[in-house]
Design a protein around this motif. Structure first.
Motif, PDB file in Angstrom:
ATOM      1  N   LYS A 203     -39.686  35.669  37.762  1.00 38.34           N
ATOM      2  CA  LYS A 203     -39.559  36.505  36.568  1.00 38.34           C
ATOM      3  C   LYS A 203     -40.559  35.995  35.546  1.00 38.34           C
ATOM      4  N   ILE A 204     -41.444  36.871  35.113  1.00 37.94           N
ATOM      5  CA  ILE A 204     -42.498  36.491  34.190  1.00 37.94           C
ATOM      6  C   ILE A 204     -42.097  36.870  32.764  1.00 37.94           C
ATOM      7  N   SER A 205     -41.999  35.876  31.886  1.00 35.06           N
ATOM      8  CA  SER A 205     -41.640  36.132  30.491  1.00 35.06           C
ATOM      9  C   SER A 205     -42.897  36.448  29.688  1.00 35.06           C
ATOM     10  N   PRO A 206     -42.770  37.213  28.600  1.00 31.80           N
ATOM     11  CA  PRO A 206     -43.932  37.598  27.792  1.00 31.80           C
ATOM     12  C   PRO A 206     -44.727  36.401  27.251  1.00 31.80           C
ATOM     13  N   ALA A 207     -44.037  35.290  27.017  1.00 32.22           N
ATOM     14  CA  ALA A 207     -44.699  34.128  26.416  1.00 32.22           C
ATOM     15  C   ALA A 207     -45.360  33.218  27.457  1.00 32.22           C
ATOM     16  N   GLU A 208     -45.153  33.503  28.733  1.00 23.80           N
ATOM     17  CA  GLU A 208     -45.650  32.631  29.802  1.00 23.80           C
ATOM     18  C   GLU A 208     -47.142  32.840  30.029  1.00 23.80           C
ATOM     19  N   ASP A 209     -47.918  31.725  30.048  1.00 23.00           N
ATOM     20  CA  ASP A 209     -49.345  31.884  30.317  1.00 23.00           C
ATOM     21  C   ASP A 209     -49.598  31.879  31.828  1.00 23.00           C
ATOM     22  N   HIS A 210     -50.834  32.178  32.227  1.00 24.79           N
ATOM     23  CA  HIS A 210     -51.156  32.354  33.644  1.00 24.79           C
ATOM     24  C   HIS A 210     -50.988  31.062  34.428  1.00 24.79           C
ATOM     25  N   GLY A 211     -51.285  29.943  33.807  1.00 28.28           N
ATOM     26  CA  GLY A 211     -51.109  28.654  34.476  1.00 28.28           C
ATOM     27  C   GLY A 211     -49.646  28.378  34.781  1.00 28.28           C
ATOM     28  N   GLU A 212     -48.769  28.757  33.876  1.00 31.43           N
ATOM     29  CA  GLU A 212     -47.329  28.566  34.082  1.00 31.43           C
ATOM     30  C   GLU A 212     -46.823  29.470  35.200  1.00 31.43           C
ATOM     31  N   ILE A 213     -47.384  30.678  35.278  1.00 30.64           N
ATOM     32  CA  ILE A 213     -46.995  31.596  36.359  1.00 30.64           C
ATOM     33  C   ILE A 213     -47.398  31.009  37.708  1.00 30.64           C
ATOM     34  N   LEU A 214     -48.607  30.435  37.783  1.00 35.19           N
ATOM     35  CA  LEU A 214     -49.063  29.803  39.022  1.00 35.19           C
ATOM     36  C   LEU A 214     -48.121  28.675  39.421  1.00 35.19           C
ATOM     37  N   ILE A 215     -47.694  27.879  38.437  1.00 30.60           N
ATOM     38  CA  ILE A 215     -46.751  26.779  38.691  1.00 30.60           C
ATOM     39  C   ILE A 215     -45.425  27.332  39.208  1.00 30.60           C
ATOM     40  N   ASP A 216     -44.942  28.426  38.615  1.00 34.34           N
ATOM     41  CA  ASP A 216     -43.683  29.048  39.051  1.00 34.34           C
ATOM     42  C   ASP A 216     -43.772  29.506  40.504  1.00 34.34           C
ATOM     43  N   ILE A 217     -44.931  30.094  40.867  1.00 29.74           N
ATOM     44  CA  ILE A 217     -45.126  30.568  42.241  1.00 29.74           C
ATOM     45  C   ILE A 217     -45.124  29.390  43.204  1.00 29.74           C
ATOM     46  N   GLY A 218     -45.832  28.316  42.832  1.00 26.97           N
ATOM     47  CA  GLY A 218     -45.869  27.126  43.686  1.00 26.97           C
ATOM     48  C   GLY A 218     -44.513  26.504  43.873  1.00 26.97           C
ATOM     49  N   ARG A 219     -43.731  26.471  42.797  1.00 27.37           N
ATOM     50  CA  ARG A 219     -42.377  25.911  42.885  1.00 27.37           C
ATOM     51  C   ARG A 219     -41.498  26.782  43.772  1.00 27.37           C
ATOM     52  N   ARG A 220     -41.654  28.104  43.628  1.00 25.76           N
ATOM     53  CA  ARG A 220     -40.865  29.034  44.442  1.00 25.76           C
ATOM     54  C   ARG A 220     -41.213  28.890  45.922  1.00 25.76           C
ATOM     55  N   LYS A 221     -42.492  28.642  46.214  1.00 21.11           N
ATOM     56  CA  LYS A 221     -42.933  28.467  47.597  1.00 21.11           C
ATOM     57  C   LYS A 221     -42.605  27.075  48.145  1.00 21.11           C
ATOM     58  N   GLY A 222     -42.245  26.171  47.273  1.00 17.11           N
ATOM     59  CA  GLY A 222     -41.936  24.815  47.711  1.00 17.11           C
ATOM     60  C   GLY A 222     -43.167  23.955  47.939  1.00 17.11           C
ATOM     61  N   TYR A 223     -44.270  24.308  47.276  1.00 15.71           N
ATOM     62  CA  TYR A 223     -45.510  23.542  47.414  1.00 15.71           C
ATOM     63  C   TYR A 223     -45.506  22.389  46.413  1.00 15.71           C
ATOM     64  N   LEU A 224     -44.803  21.332  46.764  1.00 14.03           N
ATOM     65  CA  LEU A 224     -44.626  20.210  45.852  1.00 14.03           C
ATOM     66  C   LEU A 224     -45.257  18.929  46.397  1.00 14.03           C
ATOM     67  N   LYS A 225     -45.796  18.141  45.476  1.00 12.99           N
ATOM     68  CA  LYS A 225     -46.310  16.817  45.826  1.00 12.99           C
ATOM     69  C   LYS A 225     -45.175  15.812  45.682  1.00 12.99           C
ATOM     70  N   LYS A 226     -45.468  14.562  45.991  1.00 17.36           N
ATOM     71  CA  LYS A 226     -44.479  13.511  45.783  1.00 17.36           C
ATOM     72  C   LYS A 226     -44.172  13.416  44.296  1.00 17.36           C
ATOM     73  N   GLY A 227     -42.909  13.328  43.986  1.00 12.13           N
ATOM     74  CA  GLY A 227     -42.506  13.277  42.590  1.00 12.13           C
ATOM     75  C   GLY A 227     -42.115  14.638  42.051  1.00 12.13           C
ATOM     76  N   GLY A 228     -42.262  15.688  42.896  1.00  8.88           N
ATOM     77  CA  GLY A 228     -41.815  17.022  42.505  1.00  8.88           C
ATOM     78  C   GLY A 228     -42.844  17.848  41.758  1.00  8.88           C
ATOM     79  N   GLU A 229     -44.064  17.325  41.599  1.00 10.21           N
ATOM     80  CA  GLU A 229     -45.112  18.083  40.918  1.00 10.21           C
ATOM     81  C   GLU A 229     -45.670  19.175  41.840  1.00 10.21           C
ATOM     82  N   VAL A 230     -45.914  20.347  41.281  1.00 14.84           N
ATOM     83  CA  VAL A 230     -46.436  21.466  42.075  1.00 14.84           C
ATOM     84  C   VAL A 230     -47.875  21.195  42.496  1.00 14.84           C
ATOM     85  N   ASP A 231     -48.171  21.467  43.780  1.00 14.08           N
ATOM     86  CA  ASP A 231     -49.529  21.341  44.305  1.00 14.08           C
ATOM     87  C   ASP A 231     -50.287  22.623  43.930  1.00 14.08           C
TER      88      ASP A 231
END
Length: 250
Positions: A203-231
């Motif tokens: 769900k994309i909020s009006p205040a969300e920038d494009h970088g945050e959307i990319l992070i949301d997609i990566g988190r949803r896909k489970g593309y995480l590095k060690k420590g839980g950071e999105v790849d």
């Protein structure tokens, strides 16, 4: 030089040139070098924009309004092919050519072989997702039309970002896939963000920038590095591949 000598041979031998592009990005897929060479040769040039099945009804109307002389088709869905074939016969008659040679050119992996197969009503040229499948001149007979396929060619000045967007360069062969992924996200935000939300279940909020959307997609896909950071690189490449393979459309 790559495959330019082969593509130039097609331009010289053909009577009519079809320049195949991507309906989602008509301007990016025009191929300025081919346009320049065809203008010098003074041969008829038709713009064929493929993959209209990846456009919404509104998106297609807009694209047609901005490219009124072009033909819009879906080679895989066989939409618009009959009209294109009919126009080629009419043009050949005007040029007083009984057996015209039709040269099909464009960027790598833009859909040239699919258009040829649809025109010929049978699969005669190899189709693949990887750029550069067609390496030599291939002839296909379609009724009284002789169709010449050619390897995809890239104008020397074209940017890597644009080449990735139209599917002519693999995302893992560029140093900044995040830049391309963010541009894809921007296109959806400006045209149809719901398609992006549905594809990645976000769900994309009006205040969300494009970088945050990319992070949301990566988190949803489970593309995480060690420590839980999105790849972000892996996420970016995945978004680009979805775009190139037609899993994302306006």
């Amino acid at each position: 030089m790559g495959y330019w000598p082969v593509a130039e041979k097609v331009l010289y031998e053909a009577d009519i040139i079809l320049l195949v592009g991507d309906a989602r990005m008509p301007d990016l897929s025009k191929n300025s070098e081919i346009e320049r060479k065809v203008e010098i040769l003074k041969k008829p040039l038709l713009y064929i924009y493929n993959k209209i099945d990846l456009l919404s009804k509104e998106g297609l109307i807009d694209a047609k309004q901005k490219n009124k002389e072009a033909f819009f088709v879906s080679a895989t869905k066989n939409i618009g092919i009959r009209e294109l074939r009919k126009h080629l016969y009419i043009l050949a008659k005007k040029l007083k050519m009984e057996f015209p040679k039709i040269g099909v050119v464009g960027y790598p992996n833009i859909g040239k072989s699919a258009v040829i197969n649809a025109l010929a009503r049978r699969a005669k040229t190899e189709i693949a997702d990887m750029p550069g499948t067609t390496k030599n001149v291939q002839w296909v007979k379609a009724g009284s039309l002789g169709i010449i396929d050619s390897p995809g060619v890239i104008p020397f000045k074209d940017k890597s970002t644009d080449l990735v967007l139209i599917g002519s360069k693999s995302p893992d062969k560029i140093s900044n896939p995040d830049k391309v992924a963010l541009e894809i996200i921007q296109n959806f935000i400006s045209k149809d963000k719901k398609k992006l939300e549905e594809k990645y279940k976000i769900k994309i909020s009006p205040a969300e920038d494009h970088g945050e959307i990319l992070i949301d997609i990566g988190r949803r896909k489970g593309y995480l590095k060690k420590g839980g950071e999105v790849d972000e690189t892996k996420t970016s490449i995945s978004i680009i591949r979805d775009w190139q393979k037609g899993k994302l459309g306006f």
